[in-house]
Design an enzyme around this catalytic site. Structure first.
Site, mmCIF file in Angstrom:
data_model
loop_
_atom_site.group_PDB
_atom_site.id
_atom_site.type_symbol
_atom_site.label_atom_id
_atom_site.label_comp_id
_atom_site.label_asym_id
_atom_site.label_seq_id
_atom_site.Cartn_x
_atom_site.Cartn_y
_atom_site.Cartn_z
ATOM 1 N N GLU A 17 26.981 33.582 19.655
ATOM 2 C CA GLU A 17 26.696 33.590 21.094
ATOM 3 C C GLU A 17 26.828 32.172 21.633
ATOM 4 O O GLU A 17 26.336 31.228 21.023
ATOM 5 C CB GLU A 17 25.275 34.109 21.344
ATOM 6 C CG GLU A 17 24.918 34.116 22.832
ATOM 7 C CD GLU A 17 23.574 34.778 23.091
ATOM 8 O OE1 GLU A 17 23.418 35.958 22.747
ATOM 9 O OE2 GLU A 17 22.699 34.082 23.642
ATOM 10 N N THR A 48 27.003 34.359 27.435
ATOM 11 C CA THR A 48 25.840 34.783 28.222
ATOM 12 C C THR A 48 26.142 34.720 29.725
ATOM 13 O O THR A 48 27.124 34.108 30.170
ATOM 14 C CB THR A 48 24.588 33.927 27.934
ATOM 15 O OG1 THR A 48 24.842 32.601 28.393
ATOM 16 C CG2 THR A 48 24.248 33.921 26.464
ATOM 17 N N TYR A 49 25.239 35.349 30.477
ATOM 18 C CA TYR A 49 25.386 35.455 31.924
ATOM 19 C C TYR A 49 24.109 34.917 32.555
ATOM 20 O O TYR A 49 23.012 35.418 32.272
ATOM 21 C CB TYR A 49 25.567 36.935 32.277
ATOM 22 C CG TYR A 49 25.917 37.205 33.695
ATOM 23 C CD1 TYR A 49 27.238 37.109 34.127
ATOM 24 C CD2 TYR A 49 24.942 37.581 34.612
ATOM 25 C CE1 TYR A 49 27.568 37.376 35.441
ATOM 26 C CE2 TYR A 49 25.277 37.852 35.931
ATOM 27 C CZ TYR A 49 26.587 37.746 36.331
ATOM 28 O OH TYR A 49 26.916 38.013 37.628
ATOM 29 N N ARG A 107 19.234 43.669 31.745
ATOM 30 C CA ARG A 107 18.561 43.615 33.039
ATOM 31 C C ARG A 107 18.492 42.202 33.583
ATOM 32 O O ARG A 107 18.706 41.951 34.756
ATOM 33 C CB ARG A 107 17.135 44.160 32.888
ATOM 34 C CG ARG A 107 16.433 44.291 34.219
ATOM 35 C CD ARG A 107 14.949 44.397 34.056
ATOM 36 N NE ARG A 107 14.376 43.181 33.499
ATOM 37 C CZ ARG A 107 13.104 43.028 33.237
ATOM 38 N NH1 ARG A 107 12.261 44.020 33.454
ATOM 39 N NH2 ARG A 107 12.648 41.889 32.747
ATOM 40 N N ASP A 109 16.148 38.432 33.829
ATOM 41 C CA ASP A 109 14.782 38.110 34.242
ATOM 42 C C ASP A 109 14.812 37.595 35.668
ATOM 43 O O ASP A 109 15.830 37.067 36.114
ATOM 44 C CB ASP A 109 14.200 37.038 33.308
ATOM 45 C CG ASP A 109 13.929 37.618 31.939
ATOM 46 O OD1 ASP A 109 13.316 38.699 31.878
ATOM 47 O OD2 ASP A 109 14.357 37.010 30.940
ATOM 48 N N GLN A 175 16.794 40.491 19.767
ATOM 49 C CA GLN A 175 16.192 39.210 20.161
ATOM 50 C C GLN A 175 15.921 38.395 18.895
ATOM 51 O O GLN A 175 15.717 38.972 17.826
ATOM 52 C CB GLN A 175 14.873 39.516 20.894
ATOM 53 C CG GLN A 175 14.071 38.330 21.333
ATOM 54 C CD GLN A 175 14.797 37.523 22.386
ATOM 55 O OE1 GLN A 175 15.756 36.814 22.059
ATOM 56 N NE2 GLN A 175 14.371 37.625 23.627
ATOM 57 N N GLN A 211 12.220 22.462 21.302
ATOM 58 C CA GLN A 211 13.058 23.541 21.841
ATOM 59 C C GLN A 211 12.572 24.905 21.337
ATOM 60 O O GLN A 211 12.415 25.858 22.100
ATOM 61 C CB GLN A 211 14.507 23.284 21.405
ATOM 62 C CG GLN A 211 15.423 24.465 21.515
ATOM 63 C CD GLN A 211 16.337 24.599 20.284
ATOM 64 O OE1 GLN A 211 16.234 23.847 19.322
ATOM 65 N NE2 GLN A 211 17.222 25.546 20.339
#
Ligand code: FAD
Length: 284
Positions: A17, A48-49, A107, A109, A175, A211
């Site tokens: 990713e 990712t978006y 969805r 956040d 996740q 992090q």
């Protein structure tokens, strides 16, 4: 090629990713990362978006670049919160036009420190339904071995996940979680409720103590005592923390590999050097 087709040919799949650079950074920065990742021959790379706007625009472009320039299969993430139906229609049209065959339907956040934007979709399941009805994408969705923070009732969460999968999900990506026992237990629970699609296990190597504490505070992942001890020991020694994090990730992935999971999805954090090092150590 659709990820479900790739999955028929190989097990476990290996995927990476990456995330688009912030709008004020040139796109070239991610292409440099990709140069460092391409010869590791991942089965697919996901992009990712950004849920809060900003770098949304870049996902389609980068996913298309992964596929066309590097000839590596691409998975474009897409979140529906904050989008109207017409906007989702336009983005999915562009994805299809660019030849992207795989979409991770999420969805998202609510954006922090930004006004709430009207959405036509409440849950990822509705985005899955929408995409399934209109396009021929291979559709992935998110799953949470340690539970999603908004649904404390684990049985309810599994029921919602089942609904989402039955709406047309072809595979799940989990996740991050650091304790493989929690992951195997989750896989058993999925099978127990009849969720039988492939599940790719998300692994996030720890590169620095601050992090990872920030990320786990957000997503609720448990830090096992062994990892916690390493993080504490090397709190002020970033190079040692990185080495210990790499060792931990290699051990975690080797165990997943040995258990013959469907796939391993590495959250690379756009770090090509460390990703290369993980794969080098796994081969030795
Ligand atoms: P959903 O499946 O809609 O679930 C959200 C919550 O609603 C859960 O608690 C669920 O149990 C609950 N729920 C579902 N259905 C119902 C119902 N009918 N009634 C009541 N409650 C319900 N975010 C980004 O912004 N961009 C990304 O690129 C991105 N990539 C990700 C990749 C992976 C692999 C993962 C695991 C997460 C990613 N996220 C990303 C984060 C994700 O957007 C958030 O975790 C978000 O809070 C939930 O998204 P979801 O798709 O799982 O939502």
């Amino acid at each position: 090629m659709k990820i479900t087709e790739l999955q028929k040919e190989k097990r476990p799949l290996l995927s990476f990713e990456i995330f688009p650079p912030k709008p004020d950074y040139p796109l070239e920065t991610i292409y440099q990362t990709l140069e460092g990742l391409k010869d590791l021959a991942p089965d697919f790379i996901s992009v990712t978006y950004g849920a809060g706007g900003g770098n949304r625009e870049r996902t389609v472009e980068i996913a298309s670049h992964v596929k066309k320039e590097y000839k590596i299969e691409a998975l474009a993430h897409l979140t529906c919160r904050g989008h109207l139906r017409e906007e989702i229609k336009e983005i999915s049209r562009r994805l299809a036009e660019e030849g992207i065959e795989n979409v991770l339907a999420l969805r998202g956040d609510p954006p922090q420190e930004q006004p709430v934007v009207k959405s036509d979709f409440t849950y990822a399941r509705e985005l899955v339904e929408y995409l399934r009805d209109r396009e021929s994408f291979c559709i992935g969705a998110a799953a949470y071995p340690e539970g999603h923070p908004e649904t404390p009732d684990k049985r309810k969460e599994l029921a919602y996940l089942k609904e989402k999968v039955e709406a047309g999900v072809d595979f799940l990506i989990t996740q991050l979680a650091f304790d493989n026992r929690l992951i195997y237990d989750f896989l058993d629970r999925l099978a127990g409720v009849g969720i039988n699609c492939p599940v790719f296990i998300g692994v996030m190597p720890v590169y620095n103590t601050r992090q990872i504490r920030r990320i786990t505070a957000l997503c609720g992942a448990t830090i096992p005592p062994k990892l916690n001890a390493l993080l504490e020991k090397y709190e002020d020694a970033p190079a040692d923390a990185e080495q210990a994090g790499l060792d931990f990730a290699v051990e975690q992935i080797a165990d997943l590999w040995a258990q013959n999971v469907d796939g391993i999805h590495l959250y690379t954090m756009n770090k090509a050097r460390q990703t290369r090092e993980i794969l080098r150590r796994l081969k030795n």
